[in-house]
Design a protein around this motif. Sequence first.
Motif, PDB file in Angstrom:
ATOM      1  N   ALA A 150       0.826  -1.200   0.000  1.00  0.00           N
ATOM      2  CA  ALA A 150       0.000   0.000   0.000  1.00  0.00           C
ATOM      3  C   ALA A 150       0.859   1.249   0.000  1.00  0.00           C
ATOM      4  O   ALA A 150       1.989   1.265   0.509  1.00  0.00           O
ATOM      5  N   VAL A 151       0.279   2.324  -0.547  1.00  0.00           N
ATOM      6  CA  VAL A 151       0.870   3.652  -0.474  1.00  0.00           C
ATOM      7  C   VAL A 151      -0.108   4.540   0.291  1.00  0.00           C
ATOM      8  O   VAL A 151      -1.269   4.670  -0.103  1.00  0.00           O
ATOM      9  N   VAL A 152       0.376   5.129   1.385  1.00  0.00           N
ATOM     10  CA  VAL A 152      -0.462   5.983   2.221  1.00  0.00           C
ATOM     11  C   VAL A 152       0.119   7.384   2.184  1.00  0.00           C
ATOM     12  O   VAL A 152       1.264   7.592   2.584  1.00  0.00           O
ATOM     13  N   ARG A 153      -0.687   8.330   1.711  1.00  0.00           N
ATOM     14  CA  ARG A 153      -0.237   9.713   1.612  1.00  0.00           C
ATOM     15  C   ARG A 153      -1.180  10.595   2.415  1.00  0.00           C
ATOM     16  O   ARG A 153      -2.358  10.749   2.072  1.00  0.00           O
ATOM     17  N   GLY A 154      -0.653  11.163   3.492  1.00  0.00           N
ATOM     18  CA  GLY A 154      -1.471  12.016   4.334  1.00  0.00           C
ATOM     19  C   GLY A 154      -2.541  11.215   5.045  1.00  0.00           C
ATOM     20  O   GLY A 154      -2.511   9.989   5.126  1.00  0.00           O
ATOM     21  N   GLY A 155      -3.499  11.929   5.614  1.00  0.00           N
ATOM     22  CA  GLY A 155      -4.596  11.270   6.292  1.00  0.00           C
ATOM     23  C   GLY A 155      -4.389  11.202   7.790  1.00  0.00           C
ATOM     24  O   GLY A 155      -3.308  11.475   8.318  1.00  0.00           O
ATOM     25  N   THR A 156      -5.464  10.789   8.482  1.00  0.00           N
ATOM     26  CA  THR A 156      -5.457  10.737   9.941  1.00  0.00           C
ATOM     27  C   THR A 156      -6.147   9.472  10.418  1.00  0.00           C
ATOM     28  O   THR A 156      -7.219   9.115   9.901  1.00  0.00           O
ATOM     29  N   VAL A 157      -5.534   8.818  11.410  1.00  0.00           N
ATOM     30  CA  VAL A 157      -6.187   7.731  12.132  1.00  0.00           C
ATOM     31  C   VAL A 157      -6.387   8.228  13.555  1.00  0.00           C
ATOM     32  O   VAL A 157      -5.424   8.537  14.257  1.00  0.00           O
ATOM     33  N   SER A 158      -7.676   8.282  13.972  1.00  0.00           N
ATOM     34  CA  SER A 158      -7.983   8.870  15.267  1.00  0.00           C
ATOM     35  C   SER A 158      -8.738   7.885  16.146  1.00  0.00           C
ATOM     36  O   SER A 158      -9.707   7.266  15.716  1.00  0.00           O
ATOM     37  N   ALA A 159      -8.247   7.732  17.400  1.00  0.00           N
ATOM     38  CA  ALA A 159      -8.920   6.953  18.447  1.00  0.00           C
ATOM     39  C   ALA A 159      -9.284   5.544  18.024  1.00  0.00           C
ATOM     40  O   ALA A 159     -10.414   5.102  18.235  1.00  0.00           O
ATOM     41  N   PRO A 160      -8.363   4.783  17.438  1.00  0.00           N
ATOM     42  CA  PRO A 160      -8.683   3.380  17.143  1.00  0.00           C
ATOM     43  C   PRO A 160      -8.694   2.550  18.427  1.00  0.00           C
ATOM     44  O   PRO A 160      -7.975   2.839  19.382  1.00  0.00           O
ATOM     45  N   GLY A 161      -9.513   1.494  18.453  1.00  0.00           N
ATOM     46  CA  GLY A 161      -9.549   0.604  19.606  1.00  0.00           C
ATOM     47  C   GLY A 161      -8.358  -0.312  19.678  1.00  0.00           C
ATOM     48  O   GLY A 161      -8.090  -0.921  20.718  1.00  0.00           O
ATOM     49  N   GLY A 162      -7.623  -0.451  18.586  1.00  0.00           N
ATOM     50  CA  GLY A 162      -6.379  -1.200  18.563  1.00  0.00           C
ATOM     51  C   GLY A 162      -5.243  -0.263  18.201  1.00  0.00           C
ATOM     52  O   GLY A 162      -5.169   0.864  18.677  1.00  0.00           O
ATOM     53  N   SER A 163      -4.362  -0.743  17.340  1.00  0.00           N
ATOM     54  CA  SER A 163      -3.261   0.100  16.883  1.00  0.00           C
ATOM     55  C   SER A 163      -3.697   0.941  15.696  1.00  0.00           C
ATOM     56  O   SER A 163      -4.642   0.588  14.980  1.00  0.00           O
ATOM     57  N   GLY A 164      -2.997   2.050  15.487  1.00  0.00           N
ATOM     58  CA  GLY A 164      -3.381   2.949  14.410  1.00  0.00           C
ATOM     59  C   GLY A 164      -3.101   2.361  13.050  1.00  0.00           C
ATOM     60  O   GLY A 164      -3.996   2.252  12.208  1.00  0.00           O
ATOM     61  N   LEU A 165      -1.831   1.967  12.818  1.00  0.00           N
ATOM     62  CA  LEU A 165      -1.417   1.361  11.552  1.00  0.00           C
ATOM     63  C   LEU A 165      -0.740   0.046  11.879  1.00  0.00           C
ATOM     64  O   LEU A 165       0.256   0.020  12.607  1.00  0.00           O
ATOM     65  N   VAL A 166      -1.297  -1.060  11.346  1.00  0.00           N
ATOM     66  CA  VAL A 166      -0.751  -2.398  11.592  1.00  0.00           C
ATOM     67  C   VAL A 166      -0.207  -2.939  10.281  1.00  0.00           C
ATOM     68  O   VAL A 166      -0.916  -2.967   9.265  1.00  0.00           O
ATOM     69  N   VAL A 167       1.070  -3.378  10.317  1.00  0.00           N
ATOM     70  CA  VAL A 167       1.745  -3.858   9.119  1.00  0.00           C
ATOM     71  C   VAL A 167       2.125  -5.317   9.360  1.00  0.00           C
ATOM     72  O   VAL A 167       2.938  -5.613  10.241  1.00  0.00           O
ATOM     73  N   ARG A 168       1.529  -6.246   8.576  1.00  0.00           N
ATOM     74  CA  ARG A 168       1.763  -7.671   8.768  1.00  0.00           C
ATOM     75  C   ARG A 168       3.021  -8.136   8.037  1.00  0.00           C
ATOM     76  O   ARG A 168       3.672  -7.385   7.312  1.00  0.00           O
ATOM     77  N   ALA A 169       3.343  -9.414   8.248  1.00  0.00           N
ATOM     78  CA  ALA A 169       4.574 -10.002   7.718  1.00  0.00           C
ATOM     79  C   ALA A 169       4.650  -9.834   6.204  1.00  0.00           C
ATOM     80  O   ALA A 169       3.689 -10.115   5.488  1.00  0.00           O
ATOM     81  N   GLY A 170       5.796  -9.387   5.735  1.00  0.00           N
ATOM     82  CA  GLY A 170       6.020  -9.263   4.296  1.00  0.00           C
ATOM     83  C   GLY A 170       5.410  -8.040   3.664  1.00  0.00           C
ATOM     84  O   GLY A 170       5.679  -7.744   2.501  1.00  0.00           O
ATOM     85  N   ALA A 171       4.565  -7.335   4.392  1.00  0.00           N
ATOM     86  CA  ALA A 171       3.993  -6.106   3.837  1.00  0.00           C
ATOM     87  C   ALA A 171       5.084  -5.054   3.695  1.00  0.00           C
ATOM     88  O   ALA A 171       5.979  -4.948   4.535  1.00  0.00           O
ATOM     89  N   HIS A 172       5.006  -4.273   2.636  1.00  0.00           N
ATOM     90  CA  HIS A 172       6.035  -3.267   2.363  1.00  0.00           C
ATOM     91  C   HIS A 172       5.362  -1.970   1.923  1.00  0.00           C
ATOM     92  O   HIS A 172       5.360  -1.620   0.739  1.00  0.00           O
ATOM     93  N   PRO A 173       4.805  -1.227   2.852  1.00  0.00           N
ATOM     94  CA  PRO A 173       4.091  -0.007   2.483  1.00  0.00           C
ATOM     95  C   PRO A 173       5.019   1.192   2.336  1.00  0.00           C
ATOM     96  O   PRO A 173       6.139   1.201   2.848  1.00  0.00           O
ATOM     97  N   GLU A 174       4.498   2.213   1.661  1.00  0.00           N
ATOM     98  CA  GLU A 174       5.126   3.529   1.635  1.00  0.00           C
ATOM     99  C   GLU A 174       4.145   4.483   2.307  1.00  0.00           C
ATOM    100  O   GLU A 174       3.054   4.718   1.800  1.00  0.00           O
ATOM    101  N   VAL A 175       4.552   5.021   3.458  1.00  0.00           N
ATOM    102  CA  VAL A 175       3.651   5.852   4.258  1.00  0.00           C
ATOM    103  C   VAL A 175       4.284   7.227   4.424  1.00  0.00           C
ATOM    104  O   VAL A 175       5.420   7.328   4.914  1.00  0.00           O
ATOM    105  N   ARG A 176       3.536   8.253   4.055  1.00  0.00           N
ATOM    106  CA  ARG A 176       4.060   9.611   4.162  1.00  0.00           C
ATOM    107  C   ARG A 176       2.958  10.545   4.660  1.00  0.00           C
ATOM    108  O   ARG A 176       1.844  10.546   4.137  1.00  0.00           O
ATOM    109  N   GLY A 177       3.285  11.292   5.711  1.00  0.00           N
ATOM    110  CA  GLY A 177       2.388  12.326   6.189  1.00  0.00           C
ATOM    111  C   GLY A 177       1.174  11.824   6.943  1.00  0.00           C
ATOM    112  O   GLY A 177       0.202  12.562   7.094  1.00  0.00           O
TER     113      GLY A 177
END
Length: 937
Positions: A510-537
């Motif tokens: 996945a490519v994540v550009r900007g955005g907001t994760v607010s008040a999740p009941g778990g973790s905000g961003l979860v990256v599983r095995a082998g995942a290779h995201p590009e996250v910015r902002g």
Amino acid sequence: MSRTRSARLPAGGGAAAAGPLDPGRADGGAMRLAAERVAPGSWGGHRTIGSAVRAAKPGAVVTVQAGTYTESLVLDRDVRLVAKGTVRLVAVRGPALTVHSGHVEIRGFTVESDATREPAVLLRGGEPELRECEITGGRVEIAGTAHAVLADCSVRRSGAASLRLTGTARAALENVTLAGGTGEGLRVEDEARVEATGSLIDGVTGHGVLVTGGAHARLSRCEVRACGESAVLVAGHATASLDECRLHQAGGQGLWSRDTAGRHADAPRDAARGDGIAGPGVHLRACEIFRTTGAGVLAEDGSAVRLDDCHVHHTDGAAVLLAGEAHGELVSLRAVDCADSALVVRGAAHVTARECTLARTGANGLYAVGEPDLVLTGCTVRDTAYTAVHLGGSARLDARDCLVTGTPEYGLRVTARAELLATGCEVSGAELAAVVVEDGDAALRECRLTGGRDGVRLRTSHRPLLARCTVLASAENGVRVGPGTGALLEGVTVTGSGGAGILLEEESTAVVRGGTVSAPGGSGLVVRAGAHPEVRGLTVEDAAKNALYVDEGGRGGYEDCRLSNSRFPAVYAAARADFLLRRCTVTGTESDLLRAEGATVRAEDCRVEDVAEPLLPALDAGDGAPAALTATPARRTPGAPEQEPDAEVTEERDEDEAAARLAELHAELDRLVGLDGVKREVLTLTRLMQMVKVRQDAGLAPPPLSRHLVFAGNAGTGKTTVARLYGGFLAALGLLSRGHLVETDRGDLVGEYVGHTAPRTAAVFKRALGGVLFIDEAYSLVPEGQATDFGAEAVSTLVKLMEDHRDEIVVIVAGYPSEMDRLLGSNAGLASRFTRTLHFEDYSSPELVRIVEYQAARHEYTCAPETLEALHGYFETLPRGERFGNGRSARQVFQRMTERHAQRVAELDLGPAGLAAAEPGLLTTLLTADLPPEGTL
């Protein structure tokens, strides 16, 4: 005197229709014409109508006295025939009335014919008018070049089409009734034209209105009802327009448009017609279509329909179905309360819909497969039994400013090679997911997605886009990017998810550009095995767990992110995780980083503010800070998918809870009346499953054991209850994630047309993941002697899903013992997955008495000893046929006893004090008198 009339006759128009008849006047009184009189047996009158017509001058009026006239009239001059009283014209042979030419008016006649399949009235030319006439036993046929008017007339009991237009004929109908025929009500063919106003077509065995060839029909304020086939069929090159009409109780479709010529509604106006018809196609305005056996509207081949401000409801088939290369323009359509989907689009059909409502359906709101192209603007889809909007095949939907709400499945679902473009749409009230993309592609811009187990679920080889979307209050994950899936998330806001805000599964990119994760009941961003995201902002704030959780083997780059106020360490790196943090900011948490041994975390230009245990600055300085394994989170949220530091304490607590739950389930199983053999089987299976769990925890391979079961027994023997307990046992042992029960049957799994069964079956199956899928009367999936039934497709789909999710679900098929062997024999894959059968025996009379006792205790009643003895005798004599329901019958007996007890007590004379002074036990003790009479259960 001859008259000239326009080619298009207004109903009730022309000089002949105006004012009372004046037998001697015409042309404003300039000359007087002799009137003829038909009055058999009276002085000065003609004996037959024919002789009077032959004696009449052109334009004369012939008055006919009451009586029965057995003759066949042939008219070819201007003449007016007026009935005085009841005049019956009975055909000798052929039509009773034939008009070849001239302006002819027939008023007040009853025309009869015994040749029901032949014309009773044949209008072949001229300008005939029939007013206040009744035609029975034969049809009215308007042929050749006739321009006819029928007003306040009825045609009944014709053996073919009640009213038929052929050639280039024209007709205007006003307040005409066509009823009881054994063919079509109104048939318009060749190049004929008809305009009908305020007319009724009722109870014909064929189509109510059939328009074919190059004909055209215009209906205003008409009603077509109780037809054996479709209410209106428009075929070939024909066109039709309906205004404020009601089409209902049809044995087929309400409107069926079938055009093999491939002409569409956007074709240019046919100037050669000269009649103002707005191009080929069918146009309905302000019409109501309801209670049809088939679809409310069916357009296929190359036909074109426009529905404007129409209401289609209570149809057995789809409300609107377009197939082939049909074109549909839907404006302010209300398609609601249908047993199937509201809008079905197949083939290469093209649909545009504006401000439409698709609601309260027995299946989908919109179901599109094949290669259709759809544009929906400002539409509402709500309260559907299945997925609200389902796209399959190569369907393409452009949805703008639409509202989707209220479905037990998915709000928007994209499968196969389908494409979804959604802009400014709102989806809420979907139980599984607001949006799911499976193999297809999607681009969502500025959409608001609320609720669902997942807000957005993506699993595809394409690269879906979410831009400036808001995802709210999902029960589990806000956005879930499936294994191997690439996705582009731009400016996405995820708020209040029950689990992860954004979950990137194994090998996703996945490519994540900007955005907001607010008040999740778990973790905000979860990256599983082998995942290779590009996250910015990305901003993650107020996470109940980590702001960023990178699982074992997770990778990726994270730039310019802001992680604030997480209750666990802002960043967690599991073993073998390897990723880079660049220009990230961490604020308001006890620890900025927690690394498992073997994790590699690199940091560049990161800032840490208001953090009790900062580690990132040391990484940024390059001094090789050791793995931090002792950081303690502020609090722990149950149900976390990732391992937390206090794992040993949590594991002990989970084991205690599981043991307590097992004891509770055992107690509930023991309380069941009878079923001794079934109880032993369940306990045996439980012990086997415990051994499976022990071996798995020890790292050993589990034994070859199928968890799927066959429950063979008659109705009311407790099969559903045992299935629920079985799921509870497996969940308590950790072999199922939830252990819930999803009960289903053939009606939920099998579709009504090709391509509908597999999605329905898959949707039910997915609801049961993590628990038990209980299929009652499962043998009905393979009806005996019906090899082409869609149930076989449901069985094949189940077999594949059971293989794909073998460790995530238990499937139990249940039904009568004699039928279950046939089910298993219908599919080799099915038989191989169900190797154990539990037999549920019928309850004995003593067991039925115990069920009544149990019900009585639950509802604070008692049974006197003599009542129990009488109950035993009652159940001994109770017929054990098809209507016998075992435990259900026992509960029905108890209910009847309480009703009779209440009636008995109410009839007692308790004096002024009433029930307050009643003797003890009167309100709670069931007596023999409360037993229902034999044969009334």
